[in-house]
Motif scaffolding. Structure first.
Motif, PDB file in Angstrom:
ATOM      1  N   THR A 132      21.326  71.968  43.467  1.00  0.00           N
ATOM      2  CA  THR A 132      21.505  70.768  42.649  1.00  0.00           C
ATOM      3  C   THR A 132      22.806  70.841  41.855  1.00  0.00           C
ATOM      4  OG1 THR A 132      19.100  70.541  42.438  1.00  0.00           O
ATOM      5  CG2 THR A 132      20.458  69.320  40.870  1.00  0.00           C
ATOM      6  N   TYR A 135      25.914  70.575  44.407  1.00  0.00           N
ATOM      7  CA  TYR A 135      26.146  69.227  44.918  1.00  0.00           C
ATOM      8  C   TYR A 135      26.640  68.306  43.804  1.00  0.00           C
ATOM      9  CZ  TYR A 135      24.373  69.636  49.689  1.00  0.00           C
ATOM     10  OH  TYR A 135      24.232  69.946  51.020  1.00  0.00           O
ATOM     11  N   ALA A 136      26.093  68.462  42.602  1.00  0.00           N
ATOM     12  CA  ALA A 136      26.517  67.621  41.480  1.00  0.00           C
ATOM     13  C   ALA A 136      27.967  67.902  41.113  1.00  0.00           C
ATOM     14  CB  ALA A 136      25.608  67.856  40.278  1.00  0.00           C
ATOM     15  N   SER A 139      30.333  66.389  43.832  1.00  0.00           N
ATOM     16  CA  SER A 139      30.423  64.922  43.863  1.00  0.00           C
ATOM     17  C   SER A 139      30.689  64.308  42.494  1.00  0.00           C
ATOM     18  CB  SER A 139      29.127  64.333  44.418  1.00  0.00           C
ATOM     19  OG  SER A 139      28.018  64.681  43.580  1.00  0.00           O
ATOM     20  N   THR A 141      28.548  64.147  40.052  1.00  0.00           N
ATOM     21  CA  THR A 141      27.347  63.388  39.696  1.00  0.00           C
ATOM     22  C   THR A 141      26.571  64.108  38.599  1.00  0.00           C
ATOM     23  OG1 THR A 141      27.201  62.654  41.986  1.00  0.00           O
ATOM     24  CG2 THR A 141      25.258  62.306  40.617  1.00  0.00           C
ATOM     25  N   GLN A 146      21.589  63.660  40.573  1.00  0.00           N
ATOM     26  CA  GLN A 146      21.647  64.410  41.833  1.00  0.00           C
ATOM     27  C   GLN A 146      20.257  64.872  42.272  1.00  0.00           C
ATOM     28  OE1 GLN A 146      24.551  65.209  43.908  1.00  0.00           O
ATOM     29  NE2 GLN A 146      22.699  65.413  45.136  1.00  0.00           N
ATOM     30  N   GLN A 149      18.392  61.926  43.652  1.00  0.00           N
ATOM     31  CA  GLN A 149      18.866  61.585  45.005  1.00  0.00           C
ATOM     32  C   GLN A 149      18.302  62.547  46.041  1.00  0.00           C
ATOM     33  OE1 GLN A 149      23.149  61.582  44.708  1.00  0.00           O
ATOM     34  NE2 GLN A 149      23.229  59.519  43.783  1.00  0.00           N
TER      35      GLN A 149
END
Length: 480
Positions: A132, A135-136, A139, A141, A146, A149
Motif C-alpha cells: 500500500t 503503490y501510494a 502514484s 496517492t 490507495q 482502490q
C-alpha cells in the motif's frame, strides 16, 4: 546420596519369575522415522529456496537497491511471497498429510504450526502495509485512497480482505492469554476459519500478482501448491476418515468409570488390525451421538491395540469428555488416525522409565502392555492431584503383578520449587536426583513422558540434567 525430607513413594513391584528380555542393538542405523523426517525437512527447504529463487530471478535485487518506491514494492512482494508459501504450508500441516505426520510427529507439528502461523500472519500484514505504501508513493496517492482502490478495483481483493479478517480472528484467539479463556470446543470451531482465511487470501495473488505469473515455473508452482493444499484438506480431513470409518464400522462397545473422575471407552470394529496402529498413538474421535458430533477430540489409546478392539481413557473435564461418560453402547464412531510417534519404534535402551500426569498416563499404559522388558526393568511414575484421580488403576495393577512393573505415585499439589513436575511433598528433592534415584543406571533407559505441556517441559529438563540424551526422551503433547 544426600538425604532429603521425604523419600519418594514406595515402588510397587511383585516381579514374577519369568519375563520378556530386550536385546540392545550394537549400532542403530536410520529408521523409517528418520527417513520420513529427512523427506519432510527437504520438501520445506527446497520449496522455500525455490520461492526465493523466483523472486531473485524476477530482478528483485536491483529493485531493492533503488532506494525509492520500487524498494518498498519489492519488500512488499517478498513478504507476500513468503507469507503465501507459509500460509499454504500451514494448511498442509493442518491437513495431517502422512509426510509431515510421520516426519515431524505431533510435537514437531505443534511447534511448527504455531511458529509458521504467527510468521505467516505478520508477514501477510507486512505485505499489505508495504504494498500500500509503495503503490501510494509511486502514484502520489493518499494511503487511505490507495487501500480503498486495492479493495474495490483489484480482482480478488474483496475475498482477500475477508480472508485477512478471518485470519486475524484465528490468530487473536490462538494467543495464550485468549486461549485460556475459551472452551476447547469453541476454540476448535473458530480455528477452522483458518481454512477459509487462507482460501480467501491466496487467490488474488494467483490472479494478479506479478511474481506469481511472471514465468511458467512460477505459475505452475503456485497453482500446484494451492491445489495440493486444498486437495489435501479434502482427502485427508474428509475422504480418508469417512472411508476408513465406514470400512471398519467402529462402534462403542462399553463405557466404564475409570478412577474417580475418568471414563474408559472401549470400541469394536472389523479389520482394525489393517490400520497398523501402534501402542502410544492417538486418534481424533467423533462420536455420532447427537448435536456437536462434528467436533473432533484427540485421545490416545489406553490399551495395547489388539484384535478388533480399541480403548481410550479420558479425564472428565470439558463438554466433550462429559459426553463420553453418557454415551450408549452401539454409538457409531468416525475417526482420523492413527497419529503420533510416542511408540516403541525409536526405543534404544533395554529399560523404560515412564512419567505421566493426568490423562497422559493412558498412552504409557498401552506402551507398557506391548513393549518387551524383563521384570523390574520398567518403571511407571504417575502424577495426579489426588490418588483417586488416577486413570487405568486396574491395568497398572495387572502390569505390576504380571510383568514386574515398578510403580510409584507422586500425588499432591504442585511443587513451588525448581522441579514443578514434583508435588509439594517432594519439593526438597532436586528433580534430576530423584530421577537418578528411580533409575540409577539411567544410561540403559529410554524415557517416555506425557502430560500437560508445562509439566512435560519440567520433566524433560530434569531428565537432561540427570544425563539422559535427548534421543532417548520420547514425548507427546497432551494439550492443544
Amino acid at each position: 546420596m544426600t538425604t532429603y525430607r521425604q523419600e519418594p513413594s514406595r515402588l510397587s513391584s511383585d516381579a514374577p519369575s519369568t519375563g520378556v528380555g530386550w536385546a540392545v542393538p550394537a549400532e542403530r542405523g536410520r529408521t523409517a522415522t528418520d527417513w520420513w523426517r529427512v523427506g519432510a525437512v527437504s520438501v520445506v527447504w527446497l520449496t522455500s529456496l525455490f520461492v526465493v529463487a523466483l523472486w531473485v530471478g524476477g530482478g528483485a535485487v536491483e529493485d531493492l537497491l533503488r532506494g525509492n518506491a520500487d524498494t518498498i514494492d519489492t519488500l512488499g512482494r517478498i513478504t507476500g511471497l513468503v507469507a503465501a508459501n507459509l500460509l499454504l504450508y500451514q494448511v498442509l500441516l493442518m491437513a495431517r498429510i502422512p509426510l509431515f505426520e510421520r516426519g515431524f510427529g505431533r510435537d514437531g507439528m505443534t511447534r511448527m504450526h504455531r511458529l509458521v502461523g504467527f510468521w505467516s500472519f505478520w508477514l501477510m500484514l507486512g505485505h499489505i502495509v508495504l504494498i500500500t505504501i509503495g503503490y501510494a508513493a509511486e502514484s502520489g496517492t493518499n494511503l487511505v485512497v490507495q487501500a480503498w482502490q486495492f479493495v474495490w478495483d483489484y480482482p480478488g481483493m474483496l475475498l482477500a480482505t475477508a480472508g485477512t479478517a478471518l485470519l486475524i480472528l484465528v490468530v487473536v484467539t490462538s494467543m495464550r492469554r485468549a486461549r485460556r479463556r475459551i472452551r476447547y470446543e469453541s476454540w476448535h470451531l473458530l480455528h477452522l476459519y483458518a481454512y477459509l482465511g487462507v482460501g480467501f487470501s491466496i487467490p488474488h495473488m494467483l490472479w494478479t500478482g506479478a511474481d506469481f505469473l511472471s514465468s511458467a515455473p512460477a505459475t505452475v508452482y503456485w497453482w500446484t501448491l494451492w491445489a495440493l493444499a486444498a486437495g489435501s484438506v479434502v482427502v485427508y480431513r474428509v475422504v480418508v476418515p469417512v472411508v476408513r470409518s465406514m470400512r471398519h464400522s467402529v462402534r462403542v462397545a462399553s463405557v466404564e468409570p475409570d478412577g474417580d473422575r475418568g471414563v474408559l471407552v472401549r470400541m469394536q470394529g472389523r479389520g482394525l488390525s489393517r490400520l497398523r496402529t501402534e501402542a502410544g498413538q492417538f486418534f481424533v474421535w467423533r462420536f455420532l451421538d447427537g448435536p456437536g458430533w462434528m467436533r473432533g477430540h484427540p485421545f490416545s489409546l489406553t490399551a495395547a491395540p489388539g484384535g478388533d478392539e480399541l480403548a481410550i481413557s479420558a479425564r472428565v473435564l470439558g463438554d466433550g469428555t462429559r459426553r463420553l461418560a453418557g454415551m450408549r453402547p452401539g454409538t457409531r464412531v468416525v475417526f482420523e488416525g492413527p497419529f503420533g510417534r510416542l511408540t516403541g519404534r525409536d526405543r534404544r535402551g533395554r529399560k523404560l522409565i515412564m512419567l505421566g500426569a493426568g490423562a497422559g498416563v493412558a498412552p504409557l499404559v498401552s506402551l507398557l502392555e506391548s513393549e518387551p522388558y524383563a521384570p523390574g526393568e520398567a518403571t511407571l511414575v504417575v502424577r495426579d492431584r489426588a490418588p483417586g484421580d488416577g486413570l487405568r488403576g486396574e491395568a497398572i495393577g495387572e502390569l505390576v503383578r504380571g510383568r514386574g512393573l515398578r510403580y510409584a505415585r507422586l500425588d499432591g499439589r504442585r511443587s513451588r520449587g525448581a522441579s514443578v513436575w514434583l508435588p509439594e511433598s517432594h519439593a526438597d528433592w532436586p528433580g534430576a536426583e530423584l530421577i537418578r534415584y528411580l533409575a540409577p543406571d539411567l544410561e540403559e533407559y529410554d524415557a517416555y513422558v506425557c502430560g500437560p505441556e508445562p509439566w512435560m517441559r519440567s520433566v524433560t529438563h530434569d531428565l537432561r540434567a540427570a544425563g539422559m540424551p535427548a534421543a532417548r526422551i520420547h514425548t507427546e503433547r497432551f494439550s492443544v
